[in-house]
Scaffold this active site. Sequence first.
Site, PDB file in Angstrom:
ATOM      1  NE  ARG A  21       7.661   0.692  -4.991  1.00  0.00           N
ATOM      2  CZ  ARG A  21       7.158   1.635  -5.784  1.00  0.00           C
ATOM      3  NH1 ARG A  21       6.266   2.493  -5.297  1.00  0.00           N
ATOM      4  NH2 ARG A  21       7.542   1.743  -7.038  1.00  0.00           N
ATOM      5  N   GLY A  22       3.995  -1.016  -2.231  1.00  0.00           N
ATOM      6  CA  GLY A  22       2.862  -1.780  -2.723  1.00  0.00           C
ATOM      7  C   GLY A  22       3.199  -2.807  -3.775  1.00  0.00           C
ATOM      8  N   GLY A  53       0.154  10.223  -7.652  1.00  0.00           N
ATOM      9  CA  GLY A  53       0.936  11.419  -7.410  1.00  0.00           C
ATOM     10  C   GLY A  53       2.154  11.144  -6.545  1.00  0.00           C
ATOM     11  CD  GLU A  87       3.781   5.222   4.467  1.00  0.00           C
ATOM     12  OE1 GLU A  87       2.858   5.545   3.708  1.00  0.00           O
ATOM     13  OE2 GLU A  87       4.221   4.074   4.558  1.00  0.00           O
TER      14      GLU A  87
END
Length: 634
Positions: A21-22, A53, A87
Site C-alpha cells: 500500500r503506497g 483510477g 493484486e
Amino acid sequence: MASSSSVTNTPVKYEVFISFRGEDTRQGFASHLYAALLRKNVATFMDTELREGDEIKPLLLDAIEKSTISVVIFSNGYASSAWCLDELVKIVECKNRPTNRQILLPVFYHVDPTDVRNQSETYRQALAELEEKYRKKWQNEQRLRENVKKWRAALTEAANISGHDTKTTSNEAQLVEEIVNNILERLDHMFPSEDKGLIVGVERSITEVESLLRMGSEETISIGIWGMGGIGKTTIAKVVFNKIQNQFGSHFFYENVRETSMNLNQRTFTKRKRDNEKVLIVLDDVTLIEQIESLIGEFVDRLGPGSRIIITTRDKEVLQCYGVPFENIYEVKGLSDPEALQLFSWYAFKKTEPDSNHQDLSKRVVEYAQGIPLVLKEFGKFLYHKLDVWESAKDKLDVWASAIDKLQANLLREIQEKLKVSYDELRATYLKDQFLDIACFFKGESTDFVINYLDANYYEFKSTSDLDDLINKCLISITPDKKISVNDVLQVMAWEIVREGSRCRAERSRLWDHKDVSYVLKNNAGTEYVKGICLDMSQRTPFKAKGFGKMHDLRFFKVHDSHYEQNNVKRVLVSKDLSFVFTELRYLCWYGCTLDSLEKNFDTENLVALDMPHSEVTRLWTDNKVYILILIRR
C-alpha cells in the site's frame, strides 16, 4: 506494489514482485526492501508510480505472472485499496496454478496476522468502507459480492502462510535483512546460485527440455543440451536439475566435466547409488565420449526404471557417439532482442531496461551480442563500472560509445577464454586453420564456394566432413540458402587468435584490418607467414602499394568494395611494374586492379576462383592457362 520500470509483453521474468500500500510504505519499508534486493542482484519489480483510477494495470498483472516470488506487505491500509486487493487475488491465483507455482511471502507490517486472516479490527473497517464505496460506484450488487468474496478469500489464504512479522522482529533494518536472506535461500533451490540476476529466456528452454525428459515414462532416457559456449546450457541444466531432483532416489550433478574429468571417478556414484534405483544424472560440459564412459559407463545398464541422464556439450558429435537420439538433442538458441536487452540492462543498470539516454547504445550491444548471455552479462558488468566515472550525461555517453567500439573489436578476456574452448577442442591443426579461414574471409559466402576453396587449400582432407566438425562444435552454421554463417562474437574471437599468433602484423597468418593491410602493402613488408589478405575499401582512402614482399605462401587475396559504385571504385593503386610471385594462390579478387596484365610471375595451377570487376587488366595470361582456370571453376 511493484517495479523498477515498465513491463513488456516479452517472455522475461522477475524474481520478486513487491505488493504494498503506497501511502503506508512506499517511502519507507517497501523502498528499503526493494533497494536491499537490488543490491543482492535480485531482479525485483516494484511499482514506483502513484496509481490512478480503480482498475489494476495490465502491466502489473503481467509482472505478477512473470515473477517467481511475490512479497505482500500487509500494512494497516492495505485492505483499503481495491487495487492492492485485486493484486493479491492475482498473486494467490499464481500461487495455486497447476504448474510453475509462485511463492507467496507475507510480511505483516505493524498488523496482526489474525486481523488479516479473519478480516477483523482495521481490516474489517477497511473492507466495510470499500464495500460501501463500490456499492455506490458500481451499482451492481452481484459484481460487488463476487469481488468482496475474492478479496476476503485471498486475504485469508495469504495470512495463513508463515511469513515475517514486525512483532517478532521490530528492528526494520534487521527485518529487511531477514526477508532478503529468506528470498535468496528460496531462489537457491530454484535457480543456479551464480545467476542471481535477472533470469531471462530460461522458461522456454526449461519447458522444451522437460518435454524431452518425458517424466511420466518408466524408460531410462538420455537427452543432450547442445550449444556454443556461453549460450546458457549449464544454467538450463541446473534449473531443470533443481526442479526435478526430488522425484529421484538419487541425483548427481557432475559440473564442468571438461576440466574436472581427470579428478572425477565413479566412487561417489557407486557409494550412493543402489542397483535398479531411479537416478537423475547431469554431466555438464562434456567434450569427449570417454568422459561419459569413465563416469557412468558400466552402471548405465543397472539404472532403475524412470532414470534420466542429461548431458550438456558444445560438441554434437559427443551426443551422437553416446547414442542420444537426434530427437532428444535440444539446441540452445540465443535470446530474443527484448530478452537480451533485459539481461544486459540488469547487469549494466541494475534494472530491467536501459536509462533513456542509453537506449541506442544498449541496442548496439544487443545487436552485437546476438543473444549470447555470456556476452551480454560481461559487457553489462564492464560498462556498469563506466557509469560513475564521469559527471555529465554527455561524458558518460562518450565513454560508453568508445568502450563499446573497443569491446566489439577486442573481446573481454572472460569471453575469449570461454568461447575459445570449442576452437581448442578441434582435433586437428588443419581444422583450426579452416575455421580461421572461414571466420576471417568467408562469412556470408556460399557453402559450395567455401568447400571448393578449402578442398584446394587443404587437398589432403575432405572439407565437406570438416564443415560438419565445425558445425557440430557450434563454431559455424549454414543458413537455409546455403551460406556460411559465423557469429559476430566468434569472428572477433578468431581475430584475437590470429593476433595472438604474432605481435608483428607482417607475420600474422591472416590480415583483414585496413591499417595492417595498408602497412604491409605500402611498405612491401609481407612475409612467408601471411596466407590470406582481405580488404574492404568501401569506407577507406585509396593508397599506393609498393609490393607484396615475401608473401610466397599467399593463398587468398581479396581487395573489394562492398558498397562500390561503377564509376567510383576505391582502388589500391599499384605501379605497372609491380613485382609479385603468386605460386600458391587459390583465390584472387581485386576490384579496380590498375595492372594491365597478371601474366608475369603468376601461376594459376592452384587457382579456383578469379573475380576482377572494374579492373584495367587487358591480358591475363596464355590461353592454356585460361582453359585450366575455366575447368577448375566449372
